[in-house]
Design an enzyme around this catalytic site. Sequence first.
Site, PDB file in Angstrom:
ATOM      1  N   GLU A 231       0.602  -1.227  -0.182  1.00 26.69           N
ATOM      2  CA  GLU A 231       0.014  -0.007   0.015  1.00 26.69           C
ATOM      3  C   GLU A 231       0.934   1.329  -0.203  1.00 26.69           C
ATOM      4  OE1 GLU A 231      -3.905   1.483   2.376  1.00 26.69           O
ATOM      5  OE2 GLU A 231      -2.149   0.832   3.553  1.00 26.69           O
TER       6      GLU A 231
ATOM      7  N   GLY B 227       2.607   2.416  10.712  1.00 27.55           N
ATOM      8  CA  GLY B 227       2.443   1.850  12.054  1.00 27.55           C
ATOM      9  C   GLY B 227       2.066   0.052  11.926  1.00 27.55           C
ATOM     10  N   ALA B 228       1.108  -0.159  10.941  1.00 31.76           N
ATOM     11  CA  ALA B 228       0.769  -1.238  10.723  1.00 31.76           C
ATOM     12  C   ALA B 228       0.058  -1.487   9.313  1.00 31.76           C
ATOM     13  CB  ALA B 228      -0.154  -2.030  11.603  1.00 31.76           C
ATOM     14  N   MET B 229      -0.124  -2.552   8.991  1.00 32.04           N
ATOM     15  CA  MET B 229      -0.803  -2.606   7.621  1.00 32.04           C
ATOM     16  C   MET B 229      -1.773  -4.089   7.365  1.00 32.04           C
ATOM     17  SD  MET B 229      -1.210  -1.665   4.414  1.00 32.04           S
ATOM     18  CE  MET B 229      -2.425  -2.577   3.507  1.00 32.04           C
ATOM     19  N   GLU B 230      -2.683  -3.714   6.978  1.00 31.59           N
ATOM     20  CA  GLU B 230      -3.934  -4.844   7.140  1.00 31.59           C
ATOM     21  C   GLU B 230      -3.879  -5.754   6.023  1.00 31.59           C
ATOM     22  OE1 GLU B 230      -5.726  -1.195   4.830  1.00 31.59           O
ATOM     23  OE2 GLU B 230      -4.522  -1.531   6.258  1.00 31.59           O
ATOM     24  N   ASN B 231      -2.743  -6.337   5.384  1.00 34.44           N
ATOM     25  CA  ASN B 231      -2.768  -7.263   4.363  1.00 34.44           C
ATOM     26  C   ASN B 231      -3.523  -8.348   4.908  1.00 34.44           C
ATOM     27  OD1 ASN B 231      -0.304  -5.807   3.350  1.00 34.44           O
ATOM     28  ND2 ASN B 231       0.748  -6.733   5.108  1.00 34.44           N
TER      29      ASN B 231
ATOM     30  N   HIS C  48      -7.742  -2.131  15.211  1.00 34.38           N
ATOM     31  CA  HIS C  48      -7.795  -1.638  13.966  1.00 34.38           C
ATOM     32  C   HIS C  48      -7.563  -2.137  12.770  1.00 34.38           C
ATOM     33  CE1 HIS C  48      -7.285   2.359  11.449  1.00 34.38           C
ATOM     34  NE2 HIS C  48      -6.692   1.734  10.639  1.00 34.38           N
ATOM     35  N   GLU C  49      -6.461  -3.049  12.328  1.00 32.36           N
ATOM     36  CA  GLU C  49      -6.081  -3.747  11.337  1.00 32.36           C
ATOM     37  C   GLU C  49      -6.816  -4.969  11.205  1.00 32.36           C
ATOM     38  OE1 GLU C  49      -4.023  -2.313   9.547  1.00 32.36           O
ATOM     39  OE2 GLU C  49      -3.235  -0.938  11.260  1.00 32.36           O
TER      40      GLU C  49
ATOM     41  N   GLU D  76     -10.281   3.646   6.354  1.00 28.15           N
ATOM     42  CA  GLU D  76      -9.200   3.982   7.527  1.00 28.15           C
ATOM     43  C   GLU D  76     -10.368   4.883   8.393  1.00 28.15           C
ATOM     44  OE1 GLU D  76      -6.522   3.023   8.006  1.00 28.15           O
ATOM     45  OE2 GLU D  76      -5.883   2.431   5.892  1.00 28.15           O
TER      46      GLU D  76
END
Length: 844
Positions: A121, A253-257, A289-290, A312
Site C-alpha cells: 500500500e 504503523g501497521a498494514m492490514e494485508n 484497527h488492522e 481508515e
Amino acid sequence: MTEFKHFFETFQPEHYEIFLDINRENKKFSGKTTISGNAKNTKIAIHEKDLTIKSVQSDGHDLSFNIDPELDAIKIELPQTGKTSLTISYTATLADSMMGIYPSYYEVNGEKKQIIGTQFETTFARQAFPCIDEPEAKATFDLAIKFDEKPGETILANMPEVREKDGVHYFDTTMRMSTYLVAFAFGDLQSKKTSTKSGVEVSVYSTKAHPIKQLDFALDIAKRSIEFYEEFYQTPYPLPQSNQLALPDFSAGAMENWGLVTYREAYLLLDPDNTALNTKQLVATVIAHELAHQWFGDLVTMKWWDDLWLNESFANMMEYVAVDAIEPSWNIWETFQTSDVPSALQRDATDGVQSVHVQVEHPAEIDALFDGSIVYAKGARMLVMVRALIGDDALRKGLKNYFAAHHYGNATGHDLWSALGDASGIDVSAVMNSWLEQPGYPAVAAAVVNGKLTISQQQFFIGENQEAGRLWQIPLNSNYDSVPAIFADKNLTIGDYSELRKAAGEPFRLNIGNNSHFIVKYDKTLLSDILDDINSFDSVSQLQILQDLRLLAEGRQVLYADIVPLLMRFSSSRSMLVNAALYRVANNLKKFVTPKSDEEKALKVLFEKLSSKQFIRLGWKPKPSESNDDQLTRPYVLNAALYAENDDAISSAHDLFVDNADKLLSLPAGVRVYVLANEMKNFANTALFDKLLTAYHDSSDASFKEDLRVAITSVTDSSLIAHLIEKFEDADVIKPQDLRGWFYSLLANNNAQQAAWDWIRKDWDWLEDTVGGDMEFATYITVISMVFRTPERLTEFKEFFEPKLNTPGLTREISMDIKVIANRVDLVEAEKTSVIAAILEAGR
C-alpha cells in the site's frame, strides 16, 4: 503534466499466477507473472515500477512492449480483445526503501540478520510483480516463492502454504482481493498460535531477537478482536488464518494485508510484566484497527483512493468499539477524547486542509492522503456521530447488509450511507455529505440576545483564512429539550432564556459527550453559568470546556490570558481526561515565553502550583491496586513537576536512576521515560550519553527504546548534540523508520533546535532518497511546524520549503504549515504581554 488514467478500464484481471525467486545475498529477485483477464481494448497498460522487463507473452507468443516510467506502465498491444492471458518475465533489485519487497534488519546476540517482508500500500505492488495496481482491479492470486532458504526458516503469505517442491513454496489461492493487500515474508521467525471459537487459526510472529513472552499480549488481543468482529459484523472472518507479523523495519504503523497483517515491532510486541497501561492500550487499538480492516477494507474495498476514508475512518472508530468490548475496564473511549479528537480539531482548523473525501490520481498525492488527523481521526469522529445518530442495532444491521452486498468487491461512501440509511430509516447521506465533502468544521456560537437563547454556526479557523460560507448539518446533542437534533441553518433562535434555564435546572450546553465534530463558543452569560457549575460535570464535559476554550484562543476568538486563571479550578482532578486537557492548555503557554528567561521562570512557578499536590499524592512509584486514572494521570503530573524544577521530583527521579543504573529496563515502565530524561537533563555527562545510546542500540524492547530516544534527545551539551546528529544517517544506530521521532525530539529541544534544523536543510536530498516516496515523508515538515514560533524561524521555513511547493505529495503540507507557523507567530506577538501578566498573577 502527465495524465493518469485507470488501467482497469482497458484490462480487467481475474487471476494471477506469481512466481518469485528471491536472493537475499545479492539483493536480487526474478519473477514470472501470468495474468488472466478480460481486455476491453487491444492497447492496454500494466503497472510496473523499477522492474527490468525481459519478455511479455500471450498464448506462448512474444508481444512487443514499451515502458512508460512516468505512468509506471508496460504498454502492450494485444492481437485481440476479450479473454487474455499475459505472461511477463522480469528481474529487479531488493531496495532498502521499506516499500515493495524489502529486507528488514536486526541483531541477535551481536549477529546481524535480516528477514524479508512486503509493503504494497498504496502503489508498491507494482515494484514486486506486474499488475493492475488499483483497488478496483480485484483478482485471485496463486503465489509461489523460492528463496535462498536456510534450515529452520519460516515463510508466510496471505493464505496457508499447501505444498513445497524443489525449494518452491506454494500457497493456497486467495480470495478475490486488491493487489495492495498481497503480502508475504520469510526468515528466522518464532511464533505463538491459538484458534478462535469459529476455528480461525490466529498467530503472532516475530524475529528471535525478542523474548517469546512478548508475543502473548498480541495473540490474546488478536483472537478476541476477531471473535468480537464476527459477532458485531454478523459476518464470518473470511479466511482460514490470521497472521500478525512484527517487522524490524516498517515505514507505517501497521498494514492490514489480508491474512498476514504486518506491524512495527513497537505496535505488536510488549513485555507483559513491565509495560505502561497507555502502551498496552495503544498496541491493542492498533491490532484491533488492522483486524477491523479484514472486513472493512479487505472483504469490501474502496473503489478508488478518494474513498480511502471508507477504510481508515471506519477502522479507526472500530478499534475503539472492539477494545471497549474486550477490555471494558480500560475506558478506551477516553483515549479517543485525548488523542483523536484534539488531533482532528487542531488540523482541521487550518485553511487549506483536505476534506475527508478527496479527488486524487497522482501516486505521490495518493500517499499524501494518509493524513492521520483527517482521514483517520476526523473520519472516525464522523462515524462516531453516525453511530450516536442511528444506534448500534441499525449500525450492525446496515453493516451486515453492506458486507453481503459488496463482499469480495468494491464500494463507495455512498454505498455505506445507503446501507446505514436503509437500516435506520434516517437519511444518513444528507447529514454526512456536509462533513465528508467539505474541509473544516463549525464553531457554534451560543448567546443570550435580548433575553433569547440563540445559536449560529460559522466555519472555525486558526490563522489566515478565506471565508467560504460553508454550513454543516450538525448533531447538536444538547441538554435542553427544545434544541433540534440537527442544526443545518446559519442562525436559530431557541426561545426565552430565563424560562428555558428554569425548566432545565442546569446550564445550557451543546455537544454533550463531545462526539460531534464542532466546538462551542458560549457568550459570557452562558460560560459563567457553566463555570460556576463545572465541578458537577462529568470528566468529558470538563475536558470539552478546556478543549473548546483552547481552540478558540488559538483562533483569536477569546484571549489566552482569560483562560490562564481558570486552570487551577481543574488541578485537583483525579480524571485522566481532565488532566490531559489541563496540561494541553498549560503546555501551550510555553510558546509565549522565551527559554531561560524570567518569564519562563514565572511559567514554571505556575506549573509547580498546578502539579505539586498531585505529585505528592501520586509520587514516582505505582501503588498496588491504584486506579487506571491514576496510572494514566501520573505521566502528566511528573512531566509538569520536572518542568517546574520541583526539587523533590528531580532528586527522587535521580535516586530511582541510581538504584536501577545496571537494570534500567526494569524501571517501572509508566515512569521510566521521565526518570531517564531527568537524568539526561540534570545529571548528564558523556559517559551517561554513551551508556543510553548503547542501551538503545542493544535493546529489542520497543517501549524501552522509545523511552531512551526521548531521554537521549534531552541532551543539552552542544558537542553531544553534534555527535547525535552524526548518527541520524547511520542506520545501524537509528533506523530510517525511527528517524522522524529523533529529529522531532531534538528540534523541540531548545538547546538542539538550531543543529537539528541545520541538519534537515543540509541533508534534505539524503532524507528524500532514504524515506521519500512513502506516506510518512511529508510528516517531517509537519513536525517542524509543531515547533517553530518566531518570525525568524518562519522566514527560514518559507525560504527553504517554498521552492519545494510543486513537489507532488508535499504541496498541501508546505502551504498549510506556513500558515500554522505564521498564526503562532502572530498570536504570540499580539498576546504575549497579557499572557505573561496572567501567568504571573496565577502563579502567586
